[in-house]
Motif scaffolding. Structure first.
Motif, mmCIF file in Angstrom:
data_model
loop_
_atom_site.group_PDB
_atom_site.id
_atom_site.type_symbol
_atom_site.label_atom_id
_atom_site.label_comp_id
_atom_site.label_asym_id
_atom_site.label_seq_id
_atom_site.Cartn_x
_atom_site.Cartn_y
_atom_site.Cartn_z
ATOM 1 N N LEU A 4 0.836 -1.205 0.000
ATOM 2 C CA LEU A 4 0.000 0.000 0.000
ATOM 3 C C LEU A 4 0.871 1.254 0.000
ATOM 4 N N ARG A 5 1.907 1.245 0.795
ATOM 5 C CA ARG A 5 2.844 2.377 0.847
ATOM 6 C C ARG A 5 3.479 2.584 -0.534
ATOM 7 N N SER A 6 3.898 1.506 -1.158
ATOM 8 C CA SER A 6 4.499 1.573 -2.489
ATOM 9 C C SER A 6 3.514 2.114 -3.524
ATOM 10 N N PHE A 7 2.256 1.708 -3.411
ATOM 11 C CA PHE A 7 1.202 2.193 -4.307
ATOM 12 C C PHE A 7 1.102 3.717 -4.244
ATOM 13 N N PHE A 8 1.106 4.274 -3.049
ATOM 14 C CA PHE A 8 1.019 5.728 -2.890
ATOM 15 C C PHE A 8 2.271 6.425 -3.409
ATOM 16 N N GLU A 9 3.411 5.834 -3.177
ATOM 17 C CA GLU A 9 4.664 6.410 -3.690
ATOM 18 C C GLU A 9 4.671 6.405 -5.210
ATOM 19 N N ASP A 10 4.161 5.330 -5.813
ATOM 20 C CA ASP A 10 4.088 5.249 -7.274
ATOM 21 C C ASP A 10 3.158 6.309 -7.859
ATOM 22 N N GLY A 12 3.185 9.275 -6.850
ATOM 23 C CA GLY A 12 3.908 10.536 -6.746
ATOM 24 C C GLY A 12 3.787 11.233 -5.406
ATOM 25 N N PHE A 13 3.161 10.581 -4.423
ATOM 26 C CA PHE A 13 3.056 11.178 -3.098
ATOM 27 C C PHE A 13 4.371 10.976 -2.350
ATOM 28 N N THR A 14 4.665 11.877 -1.438
ATOM 29 C CA THR A 14 5.912 11.791 -0.676
ATOM 30 C C THR A 14 5.605 11.644 0.813
ATOM 31 N N VAL A 25 -3.184 5.649 5.522
ATOM 32 C CA VAL A 25 -1.947 6.091 4.894
ATOM 33 C C VAL A 25 -1.843 7.597 5.084
ATOM 34 N N VAL A 26 -0.703 8.041 5.548
ATOM 35 C CA VAL A 26 -0.431 9.463 5.680
ATOM 36 C C VAL A 26 0.581 9.807 4.601
ATOM 37 N N PHE A 27 0.336 10.899 3.888
ATOM 38 C CA PHE A 27 1.228 11.266 2.788
ATOM 39 C C PHE A 27 1.176 12.762 2.557
ATOM 40 N N ARG A 28 2.125 13.222 1.766
ATOM 41 C CA ARG A 28 2.151 14.617 1.351
ATOM 42 C C ARG A 28 1.872 14.651 -0.150
ATOM 43 N N ALA A 29 0.981 15.552 -0.563
ATOM 44 C CA ALA A 29 0.643 15.735 -1.975
ATOM 45 C C ALA A 29 1.119 17.112 -2.411
ATOM 46 N N LEU A 37 -7.987 14.387 -4.763
ATOM 47 C CA LEU A 37 -7.071 13.309 -4.380
ATOM 48 C C LEU A 37 -7.836 12.004 -4.180
ATOM 49 N N LYS A 38 -9.014 12.081 -3.586
ATOM 50 C CA LYS A 38 -9.857 10.900 -3.386
ATOM 51 C C LYS A 38 -10.165 10.249 -4.727
ATOM 52 N N SER A 39 -10.599 11.040 -5.689
ATOM 53 C CA SER A 39 -10.939 10.513 -7.016
ATOM 54 C C SER A 39 -9.719 9.887 -7.682
#
Length: 161
Positions: A4-10, A12-14, A25-29, A37-39
């Protein structure tokens, strides 16, 4: 959770971090509001795994307000007895009334905006009322105990919002 973490990184989230096995999941956009972002995340999720999953996106300010607006501060020190439901939207009075009618104790709840706060003094495992919430309120949501809420707030602060 690593996948899941890898999915978010892919995407482009940091500063991507996950919280236990909760699906949080906590991330920076770099850009986008919660709705866009939800969509974006829902569409990517469906492409990757082949099925639709409801995604909720909330910013650090939302978590700060959630904690500040807690109507039960006297039980905040008992994190397994205090829960917050992140609702997809604020329920109407008409939607909330049937739930209020079914809350005969020992639990008590209050809805503030798109958050349902639940004090379950005997814990969720012994609560009959907790099972009535999704069926009666009919507003999709997800519950977290107060310990999880505070951990997510702290993680969001470290991610810079």
């Amino acid at each position: 959770m690593a996948e899941l973490r890898s999915f978010f990184e892919d995407l482009g989230f940091t500063d991507v971090a996950t919280y236990v096995q909760s699906g949080n999941v906590v991330f920076r956009a770099k850009k986008g509001d919660a709705a866009s972002l939800k969509s974006e995340i829902e569409a990517a999720f469906e492409r990757k795994w082949g099925f639709h999953s409801r995604i909720m996106v909330r910013d650090a300010g939302w978590f700060e307000r959630l904690v500040q607006d807690n109507p039960y501060p006297e039980v905040a020190g008992e994190p397994t007895k205090l829960h917050a439901y992140a609702l997809e939207r604020e329920p109407t009075v008409e939607e909330t009334k049937p739930l209020a009618d079914k809350c005969t104790g020992p639990e008590r709840f209050e809805i503030k905006g798109d958050v349902l706060y639940l004090h379950a003094p005997d814990g969720l495992g012994k609560s009959v009322f907790v099972n009535l919430i999704p069926r009666t309120l009919k507003v999709p949501g997800t519950a977290r105990n107060w310990r999880s809420v505070l951990a997510l707030l702290e993680m969001a602060g470290k991610a810079g919002g």
